[in-house]
Motif scaffolding. Structure first.
Motif, short mmCIF file in Angstrom:
data_model
loop_
_atom_site.label_atom_id
_atom_site.label_comp_id
_atom_site.label_asym_id
_atom_site.label_seq_id
_atom_site.Cartn_x
_atom_site.Cartn_y
_atom_site.Cartn_z
N ARG A 235 -1.79 13.37 20.13
CA ARG A 235 -1.81 12.10 20.85
C ARG A 235 -3.09 11.88 21.64
O ARG A 235 -3.69 10.81 21.59
CB ARG A 235 -0.59 12.01 21.76
CG ARG A 235 -0.36 10.63 22.30
CD ARG A 235 0.98 10.51 22.99
NE ARG A 235 1.29 9.10 23.16
CZ ARG A 235 2.51 8.62 23.16
NH1 ARG A 235 3.53 9.41 22.98
NH2 ARG A 235 2.70 7.33 23.33
N ASN A 236 -3.53 12.89 22.37
CA ASN A 236 -4.75 12.75 23.19
C ASN A 236 -5.99 12.54 22.33
O ASN A 236 -6.84 11.70 22.64
CB ASN A 236 -4.94 13.97 24.09
CG ASN A 236 -3.87 14.05 25.16
OD1 ASN A 236 -3.26 13.06 25.52
ND2 ASN A 236 -3.64 15.25 25.67
N GLN A 237 -6.10 13.29 21.23
CA GLN A 237 -7.26 13.14 20.35
C GLN A 237 -7.26 11.79 19.65
O GLN A 237 -8.31 11.17 19.47
CB GLN A 237 -7.27 14.28 19.32
CG GLN A 237 -7.50 15.63 19.97
CD GLN A 237 -6.95 16.75 19.11
OE1 GLN A 237 -5.91 16.63 18.48
NE2 GLN A 237 -7.67 17.87 19.10
N ALA B 232 -9.22 6.12 19.29
CA ALA B 232 -8.97 4.69 19.48
C ALA B 232 -9.92 4.11 20.52
O ALA B 232 -10.42 2.99 20.35
CB ALA B 232 -7.52 4.48 19.92
N GLU B 233 -10.21 4.85 21.57
CA GLU B 233 -11.14 4.39 22.60
C GLU B 233 -12.54 4.19 22.02
O GLU B 233 -13.21 3.19 22.29
CB GLU B 233 -11.18 5.40 23.76
CG GLU B 233 -12.16 5.07 24.86
CD GLU B 233 -11.92 3.72 25.50
OE1 GLU B 233 -12.92 3.03 25.84
OE2 GLU B 233 -10.75 3.32 25.66
N GLY C 207 -0.80 2.03 20.72
CA GLY C 207 -1.46 1.15 19.75
C GLY C 207 -1.45 1.68 18.32
O GLY C 207 -1.95 1.02 17.42
N TRP C 208 -0.90 2.86 18.10
CA TRP C 208 -0.84 3.46 16.76
C TRP C 208 0.48 3.11 16.07
O TRP C 208 1.53 3.12 16.67
CB TRP C 208 -0.98 4.98 16.85
CG TRP C 208 -2.37 5.43 17.18
CD1 TRP C 208 -2.87 5.68 18.43
CD2 TRP C 208 -3.44 5.67 16.26
NE1 TRP C 208 -4.18 6.05 18.35
CE2 TRP C 208 -4.56 6.06 17.02
CE3 TRP C 208 -3.56 5.59 14.87
CZ2 TRP C 208 -5.78 6.38 16.44
CZ3 TRP C 208 -4.77 5.90 14.28
CH2 TRP C 208 -5.86 6.29 15.07
#
Length: 200
Positions: free
Chosen positions: A108-110, A115-116, A195-196
């Motif tokens: 999730r963090n990666q 996404a950023e 957003g995924w």
């Protein structure tokens, strides 16, 4: 029955139960890893999956017969319960959902960092993924497609259909389409978070 005979029966029983459990666990692993397995091995993966089924079911039947011949009826009952329970788990689990949700949670963090970068415009159109995420995409890349950032998780061998992870900067509508393969368009069908979406 002599002590040596009891020890021999106990060893055989334990080996049979370990074999049955190993066969079913290999089948669970093959079902969970079906997307990367089929991406890596293509049509050969069907043989691997068939071998896992044969090992699980055939091994269970062979162990059951052997335990009955050894008159180890309580162990035979245990082996039957384990085989039926694991068979029920394998047969009723939604492996696609299990794989996608667990991989999304794990990374999730990666994925948020990816996404950023996409939102900031610093990600190339077909960006190579960091090594930790590379196996989530059939080509190890994240693609800008139809306004989304798309990771192709699976594609059939003719590229006529595919599924994957899609990041949408704004919430997709019911008519949103993403090219999931050269011959296929997919819809965002299930929201994963941040957003995924799962695109199929």
């Amino acid at each position: 029955m002599s002590v040596l005979e009891e020890v021999r029966r106990a060893r055989i029983t334990h080996r049979l139960l370990i074999g049955v459990t190993g066969g079913w666990l290999s089948l669970v692993a093959c079902n969970y890893l079906a997307y990367p397995l089929f991406d890596t091995l293509s049509l050969f993966a069907l043989l691997v999956m068939a071998a896992c089924w044969l090992l699980a079911v055939g091994g269970s039947v062979a162990a059951l017969v052997a335990l009955l011949l050894l008159r180890a009826y309580s162990w035979a009952s245990g082996a039957l319960v384990v085989a039926l329970g694991l068979g029920l788990v394998v047969g009723t689990t939604n492996w696609e959902r299990t794989y996608v949700d667990s991989q999304f949670g794990l990374h999730r963090n990666q994925l948020a960092e990816l996404a950023e970068s996409h939102r900031a415009g610093s990600l190339p159109p077909n960006a190579a993924l960091p090594w930790q995420l590379r196996y989530l995409s059939i080509d190890g890349r994240a693609h800008r497609r139809d306004g989304a950032l798309y990771l192709p998780v699976w594609q059939d061998w003719r590229a006529e259909s595919g599924v994957g992870l899609g990041y949408f900067p704004t919430s997709p509508g019911p008519d949103t389409l993403v090219a999931t393969a050269s011959g296929d368009m997919g819809h965002p069908v299930r929201y994963l978070g941040d957003g995924w979406w799962w695109v199929a």
